[in-house]
Design an enzyme around this catalytic site. Structure first.
Site, mmCIF file in Angstrom:
data_model
loop_
_atom_site.group_PDB
_atom_site.id
_atom_site.type_symbol
_atom_site.label_atom_id
_atom_site.label_comp_id
_atom_site.label_asym_id
_atom_site.label_seq_id
_atom_site.Cartn_x
_atom_site.Cartn_y
_atom_site.Cartn_z
ATOM 1 N N THR A 138 -1.388 42.776 72.979
ATOM 2 C CA THR A 138 -2.577 43.028 73.374
ATOM 3 C C THR A 138 -2.713 43.690 74.809
ATOM 4 O O THR A 138 -2.002 42.795 75.693
ATOM 5 C CB THR A 138 -3.643 42.308 73.148
ATOM 6 O OG1 THR A 138 -5.001 42.787 73.885
ATOM 7 C CG2 THR A 138 -3.421 40.824 73.637
ATOM 8 N N CYS B 58 -4.708 50.399 75.274
ATOM 9 C CA CYS B 58 -5.046 49.427 74.391
ATOM 10 C C CYS B 58 -4.072 49.716 72.939
ATOM 11 O O CYS B 58 -3.955 50.787 72.920
ATOM 12 C CB CYS B 58 -6.549 49.653 73.857
ATOM 13 S SG CYS B 58 -7.161 48.738 72.638
#
Length: 234
Positions: A83, A197
């Site tokens: 992430t 992202c």
């Protein structure tokens, strides 16, 4: 081949993509029945998301660091955090667990330098777009100018990530909204855009982006395989 310690579940949608990409990369490089050696700790994202929006980064750092220690004790040779946003605690995590963390910004930065990009747009959560931890690493280590969308676009991007992409919802409306944000960055003279992202690759590709794309998910997964194959097992 080294054992990749993967901190995942943030969200599981992108973690599943990481797993597929890493195994595809190993198969491509080594052939036969070879697959990636991966030790996964997948968190419950509900609690992580709550702490993010409460701003309790110390608790988040403690939780992920504990998970990373578990990966180390399980034999992992290095850590990837699957992430972008949680790289805010990457340095503290690395110090606590004692294993190197393959930072998601670095393979992205190297790709930008290789392609001679100078002014790049950054899409991601509001934490990634607005705080220093991500942009500063790109600017300091790779000497690229980083531009983020205007506030209304940032709010929409953040909402779509958490309310739609993280639960696996992909709509044409979201694709169009991201495409519009990228076009706005192009109007501000950006020469490329970072999908900062790990879920954004679900709605942005070459068919709806007016700028060259740098997908952090794919770049990070590939870099993890490169490291695992190149380094001897410790």
């Amino acid at each position: 081949m080294q054992l990749i310690g993967m901190l995942g579940g943030m969200s599981w949608q992108s973690s599943a993509l990481y797993y597929r990409l890493m195994n595809e990369a190993v198969a491509e490089r080594l052939g036969g029945l070879h697959s990636a050696r991966v030790l996964l700790h997948s968190v419950d994202f509900q609690g992580i998301e709550k702490l993010q929006h409460e701003g309790d980064w110390q608790q988040l750092s403690d939780q992920l660091s504990t998970a990373a220690v578990g990966l180390r004790n399980g034999g992992a040779d290095f850590i990837i955090i699957a992430t972008n946003t949680m790289h805010k605690v990457a340095d503290a995590l690395e110090e606590t667990c004692g294993l190197p963390v393959l930072h998601i910004v670095d393979p992205t930065g190297h790709a930008l330098i290789s392609d001679r990009r100078n002014k790049v747009g950054l899409l991601g959560t509001r934490f990634t777009m607005e705080e220093k931890f991500y942009r500063q690493r790109l600017e300091t280590l790779f000497d690229v100018e980083v531009v983020v969308p205007e506030e209304p676009d940032r709010l929409d991007i953040h909402r779509i990530i958490y309310e739609e992409l993280c639960v696996g919802t992909v709509t044409q409306q979201a694709r169009n909204r991201f495409a519009a944000c990228i076009s706005a960055l192009r109007e501000r003279d950006c020469d490329s855009v970072i999908l900062g992202c790990t879920e954004i690759t679900m709605v942005v590709d070459t068919t709806n982006s007016t700028l060259p794309i740098y997908d952090t998910t794919g770049l990070h997964a590939t870099a993890a395989v490169d490291r695992a194959i190149a380094a001897p097992k410790t």
